[in-house]
Design an enzyme around this catalytic site. Sequence first.
Site, PDB file in Angstrom:
ATOM      1  N   SER A 152      43.641   7.042  -8.111  1.00  0.00           N
ATOM      2  CA  SER A 152      42.635   6.329  -7.333  1.00  0.00           C
ATOM      3  C   SER A 152      42.031   5.184  -8.146  1.00  0.00           C
ATOM      4  O   SER A 152      42.719   4.253  -8.527  1.00  0.00           O
ATOM      5  CB  SER A 152      41.565   7.301  -6.842  1.00  0.00           C
ATOM      6  N   ASP A 311      39.625   0.093  -3.206  1.00  0.00           N
ATOM      7  CA  ASP A 311      39.997   0.475  -4.563  1.00  0.00           C
ATOM      8  C   ASP A 311      41.522   0.473  -4.658  1.00  0.00           C
ATOM      9  O   ASP A 311      42.208   0.200  -3.661  1.00  0.00           O
ATOM     10  CB  ASP A 311      39.367   1.820  -4.945  1.00  0.00           C
ATOM     11  N   ASP A 315      41.832   4.087  -0.538  1.00  0.00           N
ATOM     12  CA  ASP A 315      41.173   5.118   0.263  1.00  0.00           C
ATOM     13  C   ASP A 315      39.659   4.903   0.308  1.00  0.00           C
ATOM     14  O   ASP A 315      38.963   5.536   1.101  1.00  0.00           O
ATOM     15  CB  ASP A 315      41.521   6.527  -0.220  1.00  0.00           C
ATOM     16  N   THR A 389      30.555  18.321  -2.027  1.00  0.00           N
ATOM     17  CA  THR A 389      31.025  16.974  -2.337  1.00  0.00           C
ATOM     18  C   THR A 389      32.551  16.917  -2.325  1.00  0.00           C
ATOM     19  O   THR A 389      33.217  17.781  -2.872  1.00  0.00           O
ATOM     20  CB  THR A 389      30.509  16.552  -3.716  1.00  0.00           C
ATOM     21  N   GLU A 413      31.049  10.047   2.537  1.00  0.00           N
ATOM     22  CA  GLU A 413      30.302  10.410   1.343  1.00  0.00           C
ATOM     23  C   GLU A 413      29.856   9.130   0.641  1.00  0.00           C
ATOM     24  O   GLU A 413      30.466   8.073   0.803  1.00  0.00           O
ATOM     25  CB  GLU A 413      31.103  11.305   0.410  1.00  0.00           C
TER      26      GLU A 413
END
Length: 605
Positions: A152, A311, A315, A389, A413
Amino acid sequence: MSTPQLQAKIDQWLNWDRCETTRNEIENFVRSNNWKQLTEVLMNRLEFGTAGLRGRMRAGFNGMNELVVVQAAQGLAKYIQTLFGGSESRKRGIVFGYDGRHNSKRFAELSANIFVRAGFRVFLFRQMVHTPLVPFTIKHLKCLGGVMVTASHNPKDDNGYKVYWENSAQIVPPHDKLIHNMILENLEPWPDSFDTRGLYICTCLMTDPKDVINAYVQGVKAMVPHKFVSYNNQSDLRFVYTAMHGVGFTYLQCLFEAVQIKPVLFVREQNEPDPDFPTVEFPNPEEGRSALDMAISLADSANVSYIISNDPDADRFALATKNAQTKAWKIYKGNEIGTLLGWWAMFLYKDQNPSINLKNCWMISSTVSSKILQSIGRKEGFNFIETLTGFKWMANEADKLIKNGKTVLFSFEESIGFMFGTHVLDKDGVSAACQMVTMANYLNAAEGISLDEKLENIYKEYGFHYNNASYYFCYEPAVINRIFERLRNFRGQAKTYPASILSGKYKIKYIRDLTNGVDTEQPDGNAILPVSASSQMITFTFENGLVITLRTSGTEPKIKYYAEMCAQSGQTDFEALVNTTNEMVSAIVEEFLQPAINKLTPKAD
């Protein structure tokens, strides 16, 4: 000095590893008698968790490398076959995707090779993909699961192995521990595990992604009603886009064409995948202005007032806007983007279903994110639920709701992750960009207002929610543990937490500790949300309404904090609320985290 246990691990590595680069790393450590480094990389394993694997690319069982990926793929293949059997493995199969990082393609090919040789039908993308395409493909092709090779927004030396289950959501317990155990039972490479030479001629391997990508695009397009497509087509607003050296632009371009959004101005230096991320220190738009400098420069020179960003694995989604009067740039926080997109999801649903109330509709956010969706839901009639989370929890919660006949409109989130609808059961930065630009075009044409003005209107209608969130870097696990254990033993005894801050000025009303299960708000004192002893997470609720959560990151060496203070609907004295929140957060950071004493490094900006 080497020990018998360390020597056994050295021998094991050199016997099993087939990658020249990582074999040489270990051999060089041995020749230089670097026993400390050998101990670090060989005596501990990179543990498989609910995020799969993520770590630094280096030799050893404690790094991301070919041997560790081979071991993970072998364990995962055995685990899936144990649960579903050989017939389902051959019929439904598994998906593999990869991003533009160093070794991502090789790790995906090694994994696909192992699954093919184990008798699976395998879908391996032959081009770099954005992460959401893997869970979409699982759902679209009804596969048993999938893997996305990505780290990521982590630094360039990292990589990861993100695992999804048959419901197309990321795995949650107990799958993580059971897969980890199966990996440990299959550590020795199987014959030909490293030999990928015949992979692309295998009859059970599918590699043409066009149909899947088209289905993904059409699915996102279907969430933009036709009359709003016309607002895109006729809009004169312009947008600057940065892919942050990632894979997002190709997919964003396809989506924007499908919903008739005019071409974006893109930051050329950051538009193509580059695993070295040469223009940014951290390839994460969540970092703020330091990551968006080049986009801001382009927008200023082109007189553009909107910046959108993904990013590297696309995502996540970021937004920045330029104030028409002051010319100052506002870098939107994840909670603010979530507020806009949540309102937009509700607005579109009501527009398309004018005679249906919202009692069967749901929105979801993580426990550290703003409760603005809950406030909107109270007034508009839809339901709200919070989870732990991470999108693995929100996506699986959404899956349960769908199976019970509910409609999930939106999930988010604060770390700029957004799931618009349930087309993909994971955060999707490209889909979020599509919806945000469409909303901006609509608001500009139909209401004559900007996104900034709409956000202010939402707060006026449903109550101002002020958030103060940031983080500190801490590279010493022992220091992190000491910080949190001090809070749990604040008065010299176990489970005696702080009672106030600033010498009693602000008193604490409730404490929830999801590391040990304490929740003083509940009648029995036990937490409702799942508890995990392997991660740190404490929430303090103050008598004046401020809620702040302190937690560790699951993928980075960070201690994060998230604070929110909510005004009542109709309350307009936002400045006093902001000042009180900031005063309290500063005190909490100093008194609870003690950055100077613990030598914590603050976020750059």
